[in-house]
Each structure stands twice: as C-alpha cells, then as structure tokens.
Motif scaffolding. Structure first.
Motif, PDB file in Angstrom:
ATOM      1  N   GLN A  66       0.834  -1.204   0.000  1.00  0.00           N
ATOM      2  CA  GLN A  66       0.000   0.000   0.000  1.00  0.00           C
ATOM      3  C   GLN A  66       0.868   1.253   0.000  1.00  0.00           C
ATOM      4  O   GLN A  66       0.571   2.224  -0.718  1.00  0.00           O
ATOM      5  N   ARG A  67       1.948   1.230   0.786  1.00  0.00           N
ATOM      6  CA  ARG A  67       2.851   2.390   0.823  1.00  0.00           C
ATOM      7  C   ARG A  67       3.446   2.651  -0.552  1.00  0.00           C
ATOM      8  O   ARG A  67       3.639   3.806  -0.950  1.00  0.00           O
ATOM      9  N   HIS A  68       3.734   1.599  -1.279  1.00  0.00           N
ATOM     10  CA  HIS A  68       4.377   1.733  -2.588  1.00  0.00           C
ATOM     11  C   HIS A  68       3.362   1.754  -3.730  1.00  0.00           C
ATOM     12  O   HIS A  68       3.750   1.803  -4.895  1.00  0.00           O
ATOM     13  N   ASP A  69       2.053   1.695  -3.370  1.00  0.00           N
ATOM     14  CA  ASP A  69       0.969   1.725  -4.364  1.00  0.00           C
ATOM     15  C   ASP A  69       1.208   0.695  -5.469  1.00  0.00           C
ATOM     16  O   ASP A  69       1.241   1.019  -6.660  1.00  0.00           O
ATOM     17  N   THR A  70       1.378  -0.555  -5.049  1.00  0.00           N
ATOM     18  CA  THR A  70       1.653  -1.624  -6.007  1.00  0.00           C
ATOM     19  C   THR A  70       0.916  -2.890  -5.600  1.00  0.00           C
ATOM     20  O   THR A  70       0.330  -2.962  -4.514  1.00  0.00           O
ATOM     21  N   GLN A  71       0.921  -3.872  -6.470  1.00  0.00           N
ATOM     22  CA  GLN A  71       0.309  -5.181  -6.213  1.00  0.00           C
ATOM     23  C   GLN A  71       1.408  -6.224  -6.063  1.00  0.00           C
ATOM     24  O   GLN A  71       2.416  -6.197  -6.772  1.00  0.00           O
ATOM     25  N   LEU A  72       1.183  -7.146  -5.162  1.00  0.00           N
ATOM     26  CA  LEU A  72       2.108  -8.254  -4.958  1.00  0.00           C
ATOM     27  C   LEU A  72       1.411  -9.578  -5.206  1.00  0.00           C
ATOM     28  O   LEU A  72       0.207  -9.715  -4.967  1.00  0.00           O
ATOM     29  N   ARG A  73       2.172 -10.548  -5.682  1.00  0.00           N
ATOM     30  CA  ARG A  73       1.664 -11.919  -5.831  1.00  0.00           C
ATOM     31  C   ARG A  73       2.060 -12.706  -4.586  1.00  0.00           C
ATOM     32  O   ARG A  73       3.232 -12.786  -4.237  1.00  0.00           O
ATOM     33  N   ILE A  74       1.062 -13.315  -3.937  1.00  0.00           N
ATOM     34  CA  ILE A  74       1.275 -13.972  -2.649  1.00  0.00           C
ATOM     35  C   ILE A  74       0.831 -15.435  -2.707  1.00  0.00           C
ATOM     36  O   ILE A  74      -0.234 -15.758  -3.244  1.00  0.00           O
ATOM     37  N   LEU A  75       1.651 -16.308  -2.128  1.00  0.00           N
ATOM     38  CA  LEU A  75       1.263 -17.686  -1.845  1.00  0.00           C
ATOM     39  C   LEU A  75       1.256 -17.856  -0.333  1.00  0.00           C
ATOM     40  O   LEU A  75       2.176 -17.391   0.354  1.00  0.00           O
ATOM     41  N   LEU A  76       0.231 -18.482   0.194  1.00  0.00           N
ATOM     42  CA  LEU A  76       0.158 -18.771   1.626  1.00  0.00           C
ATOM     43  C   LEU A  76       0.758 -20.150   1.883  1.00  0.00           C
ATOM     44  O   LEU A  76       0.360 -21.139   1.252  1.00  0.00           O
ATOM     45  N   ARG A  77       1.710 -20.209   2.804  1.00  0.00           N
ATOM     46  CA  ARG A  77       2.310 -21.507   3.112  1.00  0.00           C
ATOM     47  C   ARG A  77       1.463 -22.253   4.136  1.00  0.00           C
ATOM     48  O   ARG A  77       1.138 -21.717   5.202  1.00  0.00           O
ATOM     49  N   VAL A  78       1.140 -23.493   3.790  1.00  0.00           N
ATOM     50  CA  VAL A  78       0.245 -24.306   4.601  1.00  0.00           C
ATOM     51  C   VAL A  78       1.034 -25.454   5.228  1.00  0.00           C
ATOM     52  O   VAL A  78       1.833 -26.116   4.567  1.00  0.00           O
ATOM     53  N   GLN A  79       0.796 -25.663   6.504  1.00  0.00           N
ATOM     54  CA  GLN A  79       1.388 -26.801   7.211  1.00  0.00           C
ATOM     55  C   GLN A  79       0.271 -27.780   7.565  1.00  0.00           C
ATOM     56  O   GLN A  79      -0.639 -27.434   8.319  1.00  0.00           O
ATOM     57  N   LEU A  80       0.335 -28.964   6.980  1.00  0.00           N
ATOM     58  CA  LEU A  80      -0.681 -29.977   7.220  1.00  0.00           C
ATOM     59  C   LEU A  80      -0.185 -31.034   8.195  1.00  0.00           C
ATOM     60  O   LEU A  80       1.019 -31.305   8.272  1.00  0.00           O
ATOM     61  N   ARG A  81      -1.093 -31.623   8.952  1.00  0.00           N
ATOM     62  CA  ARG A  81      -0.778 -32.780   9.790  1.00  0.00           C
ATOM     63  C   ARG A  81      -1.082 -34.036   8.993  1.00  0.00           C
ATOM     64  O   ARG A  81      -2.049 -34.090   8.233  1.00  0.00           O
ATOM     65  N   TRP A  82      -0.262 -35.075   9.202  1.00  0.00           N
ATOM     66  CA  TRP A  82      -0.363 -36.274   8.385  1.00  0.00           C
ATOM     67  C   TRP A  82      -0.625 -37.520   9.223  1.00  0.00           C
ATOM     68  O   TRP A  82      -0.138 -37.624  10.347  1.00  0.00           O
ATOM     69  N   PRO A  83      -1.368 -38.465   8.666  1.00  0.00           N
ATOM     70  CA  PRO A  83      -1.649 -39.706   9.404  1.00  0.00           C
ATOM     71  C   PRO A  83      -0.447 -40.637   9.415  1.00  0.00           C
ATOM     72  O   PRO A  83       0.556 -40.404   8.739  1.00  0.00           O
ATOM     73  N   ASN A  84      -0.572 -41.697  10.201  1.00  0.00           N
ATOM     74  CA  ASN A  84       0.420 -42.788  10.237  1.00  0.00           C
ATOM     75  C   ASN A  84       1.792 -42.330  10.688  1.00  0.00           C
ATOM     76  O   ASN A  84       2.806 -42.973  10.393  1.00  0.00           O
ATOM     77  N   ASN A  85       1.852 -41.198  11.430  1.00  0.00           N
ATOM     78  CA  ASN A  85       3.108 -40.732  12.014  1.00  0.00           C
ATOM     79  C   ASN A  85       4.232 -40.596  10.999  1.00  0.00           C
ATOM     80  O   ASN A  85       5.380 -40.965  11.255  1.00  0.00           O
ATOM     81  N   GLU A  86       3.916 -40.102   9.809  1.00  0.00           N
ATOM     82  CA  GLU A  86       4.961 -39.872   8.811  1.00  0.00           C
ATOM     83  C   GLU A  86       5.984 -38.885   9.391  1.00  0.00           C
ATOM     84  O   GLU A  86       5.638 -37.824   9.903  1.00  0.00           O
ATOM     85  N   LYS A  87       7.274 -39.252   9.314  1.00  0.00           N
ATOM     86  CA  LYS A  87       8.339 -38.398   9.850  1.00  0.00           C
ATOM     87  C   LYS A  87       9.339 -38.063   8.756  1.00  0.00           C
ATOM     88  O   LYS A  87       9.583 -38.857   7.853  1.00  0.00           O
ATOM     89  N   ASN A  88       9.951 -36.898   8.840  1.00  0.00           N
ATOM     90  CA  ASN A  88      10.947 -36.481   7.864  1.00  0.00           C
ATOM     91  C   ASN A  88      11.669 -35.266   8.404  1.00  0.00           C
ATOM     92  O   ASN A  88      11.229 -34.659   9.372  1.00  0.00           O
ATOM     93  N   PRO A  89      12.783 -34.867   7.796  1.00  0.00           N
ATOM     94  CA  PRO A  89      13.560 -33.753   8.338  1.00  0.00           C
ATOM     95  C   PRO A  89      12.820 -32.428   8.413  1.00  0.00           C
ATOM     96  O   PRO A  89      13.187 -31.566   9.205  1.00  0.00           O
ATOM     97  N   LEU A  90      11.792 -32.231   7.582  1.00  0.00           N
ATOM     98  CA  LEU A  90      11.112 -30.937   7.584  1.00  0.00           C
ATOM     99  C   LEU A  90       9.783 -30.950   8.318  1.00  0.00           C
ATOM    100  O   LEU A  90       9.020 -30.007   8.224  1.00  0.00           O
ATOM    101  N   GLY A  91       9.481 -32.036   9.009  1.00  0.00           N
ATOM    102  CA  GLY A  91       8.308 -31.919   9.846  1.00  0.00           C
ATOM    103  C   GLY A  91       7.346 -33.069   9.815  1.00  0.00           C
ATOM    104  O   GLY A  91       7.048 -33.671  10.827  1.00  0.00           O
ATOM    105  N   GLY A  92       6.815 -33.439   8.624  1.00  0.00           N
ATOM    106  CA  GLY A  92       5.788 -34.479   8.595  1.00  0.00           C
ATOM    107  C   GLY A  92       4.602 -34.041   9.424  1.00  0.00           C
ATOM    108  O   GLY A  92       3.980 -33.015   9.177  1.00  0.00           O
ATOM    109  N   ASP A  93       4.279 -34.826  10.471  1.00  0.00           N
ATOM    110  CA  ASP A  93       3.157 -34.451  11.323  1.00  0.00           C
ATOM    111  C   ASP A  93       3.618 -33.660  12.540  1.00  0.00           C
ATOM    112  O   ASP A  93       2.851 -33.401  13.448  1.00  0.00           O
TER     113      ASP A  93
END
Length: 401
Positions: free
Chosen positions: A129-156
């Motif tokens: 708004q300060r720069h009077d411009t439009q930005l393209r945005i993606l919302l990052r979603v963190q989901l919980r997973w069944p069966n206790n999937e594990k991995n270095p970046l999180g899983g459940d």
C-alpha cells in the motif's frame, strides 16, 4: 549416483599436486546437462532453492538453464541480483520475514512472496500500500499427516513453516486489496527417493488444499510443492525416477484444476555436481577399529553430523588392496567431527586424498568453518575442459579480525 568422470578425476588429481588444504570442485558441464534434462518439460515451473549452493557460477548455470530463484534471506537476494538476474524472477520464501526485510525486498523490485504467517500478510499489505503496487502472494500451509509420517522438515510435527489450514481461515483475503493471493505453498518432506511415495503424499494434499482455497474464497491458480526430491548417498539407494515424478505431477495438476504447478529444487538440481577433496593426515587402529584422520571435517562438510548420513567417499588414487571399514574423522576437537564409516582400501596413508561426491548441495555453506581456526576451503569449477579457482582458500589470519 554421479560417477567421477575421467576428465574431472584428472583435474582433481592435478589440483591435489598444487593444494595442501581441502577444496571443493563443481563440474558445471555435468550440471548443465542435468538441468537441461529436467527442465525440458511443460508440467512444472522449476525454481532454484539458492540455500543449496549460492556460488555465483552455480547460480549463473541455473540462470542459463531457465530456472528462476527461490531466496530466503537478504544475502541470498543480493547474491542472485549480482548475477544480473531480474528481481521479478525471485520468489521470497523462508519463515523469518521481518518488516525491514520485506521493505528491503521491495526496494530491489521483488514482487512474489510466500507468506508464512498472518503477521507477514499484514506487513506485505502495508508495504504494498505504501508503494501503491500489487504483490503476488502464496500462503504456506502446514498440514498434519496420518500414520506418524516423519521427515527432516516436519511431517506431522509442528514446525515454524507456514500455518495450519484452520489458522489461515481466520483471515479475510478481501482485507488485503494490494495482495493477489494466487495460490498455496506446501513443503514438508526432504531428500525423498521414492517417486511412488511422493505421488501418494501429493495426492493426499489435493483435498485439504482445495478445500482451504474454497473456504478462503481464493481463486487458486498456483500450487507450490516446494522441493524434497532426493539424490542417493549410498550405493544401495537408487536415483529418483524423474519421468515418474513428471507423470505424477501432471496428474496432480489436472486433479487440482490449477493453472500452474511450481517446485523449488535444491539438492536434486545441484547435489550431484560437487566434490569435496580432502587430504589424509594419518591412519590408525584404535580398539580394533580402523580410523582415518582427515585435514577437513564438519568445519567444511557438516551434513553427516546433522543427519547421520555420510557423503560417499572414495580414494582418489587406484588401489588393488582389499577394502576395509574406516571411520572418518576431521580435525576438530569434538566427537561430532565424524564423516561416517566407509569401505576403503587398507593401504591408505598420509599422502592420499579422499574424494567425497554428491557435495554440490549443502556442502561448505552449511558447515561450521570457524571452529578451531582452520583454513577455509578453496572452490574450483570445471567447465569447457578447464579448471578455474572461483574462491581461494583463506587462512585464519585473512578471515579473523
């Protein structure tokens, strides 16, 4: 797993006659061929995750191959822009986006952001708004997973990356008129080699992600699946099937009814082009075990201590001696300085060099270089049949103040 070609092996051998400290070498010819093979398709837009290896020559090679760039810090942004790359080809990711950093990215012309929190959405709107411009945005979603999937970046597991679907539904997109909410971002798995498992995980994402977009009244045009494609670090592992990945992604894109599918590749893009070359200090036997002490360790190559998974290592010279297990240790005064157990010829001695492969990603810049004040490793590139030093080794006297 990438095999050391005859010309590259000869180049490394020549360098060991000139060097006394460990060094890196990146085969940019091999990298170019690999990038062409994976980007010659129309299924998914590929970005390069600069965190994997921010070396200028590597970024330039990715640029020539048609990749755009995923950056997660101001330092990465400036490194990318210094290669002559337009800021419109930059995607800003990363969990820690301060108001100051957002303003800085604006000042350089970045217009595409992954928002990881409601605060970030608010700050992005205020800046736009300060720069009077439009930005393209993606919302990052963190989901919980069944069966206790594990991995270095999180899983459940709970991680700082993004928000859960319920948390995102507390905002109204119409309250942010300067933000074009183009899609969603999700990335929760790392170093995967099983294409069928990845396909299954991606298919499980469709329903919750589409449902979230509907609840937000979002015109879902883009889904960003992050990275997570692995490379083999042991002889027992097979490389991931890229054609199977493309088939799965095409089906995912059709099922989700989206215009664009994005991925940010790091390890899979550049991992196999790099080699870390390390001189042997001595061989010794200790409590019945064979040990090698090396000039470089986790001060140059930290990943084995973090993951418990070593980089592949081979003796540079030829040997007909029977291979025996050695545990490899670096020069640091900590038991953490362990580069794993490897089968190597029994006649290794103090004039030998080891070559660690798969080091094009998460090598030196992920390490802990200043502990005990050892020299920093030089970095070389191999291109068009020639070797060029792009960063000389630095002594502690040169980098300490």
């Amino acid at each position: 797993m990438q095999t050391l070609s005859t010309p590259v092996k000869a180049a490394i051998t020549d360098l060991t006659a000139q060097q006394h400290e460990p060094f890196y070498l990146y085969d940019l010819e091999q990298l170019s061929k690999h990038l062409k093979s994976i980007n010659d398709q129309s299924v998914v837009k590929l970005w390069y995750a600069v965190k994997a290896n921010p070396l200028s020559s590597v970024i330039q090679t990715l640029d020539q191959a048609g990749f755009d760039f995923d950056v997660a810090s101001s330092g990465e942004l400036k490194q990318v822009l210094s290669q002559g790359i337009d800021a419109k080809r930059v995607l800003n990711t990363g969990p820690a986006k301060s108001q100051h950093q957002i303003e800085e990215f604006f000042s350089f012309g970045v217009t595409t952001f992954v928002a990881e929190s409601i605060n970030q959405v608010t700050w992005l709107q205020e800046a736009a708004q300060r720069h009077d411009t439009q930005l393209r945005i993606l919302l990052r979603v963190q989901l919980r997973w069944p069966n206790n999937e594990k991995n270095p970046l999180g899983g459940d597991s709970l991680t700082p990356f993004g928000l859960g679907a319920e948390e995102w539904t507390t905002i109204s997109l119409g309250d942010y008129p300067n933000l074009d909410f183009a899609g969603l971002h999700i990335f929760q798995w790392g170093n995967m080699l099983d294409a069928s498992k990845l396909a299954s995980l991606w298919q499980q994402m469709i329903a919750p992600l589409v449902s979230l977009s509907e609840r937000l009244e979002m015109n879902l045009r883009i889904l960003d699946l992050g990275g997570g494609l692995g490379i083999p670090y042991s002889s027992e592992d097979l490389p991931i099937d890229w054609q199977a990945i493309l088939t799965s992604l095409a089906q995912f894109k059709a099922d989700a009814r989206i215009e664009e599918l994005w991925m940010e590749l790091g390890r899979y893009a550049v991992g196999e082009c790099g080699y870390y070359v390390n001189p042997v200090i001595e061989q010794k036997q200790n409590y019945g075990a064979n040990q090698l002490i090396l000039a470089g360790g986790i001060n140059h190559l930290l990943r084995p201590a973090v993951t418990g998974q070593p980089f592949p290592a081979k003796l540079l010279r030829e040997s007909q001696t029977t291979a025996v297990p050695f545990t490899l240790h670096g020069p640091l005064c900590t038991a953490l300085d362990n580069l794993g157990e490897h089968l190597l010829p029994a006649d290794i001695h103090e004039d030998d060099w080891l070559v660690f492969s798969q080091c094009g990603a998460y090598g030196f810049t992920e390490s802990m270089p200043y502990f005990l004040c050892h020299a920093l490793p030089a970095e070389f590139i191999y291109q068009a049949g020639e070797v060029r030093c792009v960063r000389s080794s630095l002594t502690p006297q040169e980098y300490l103040r």
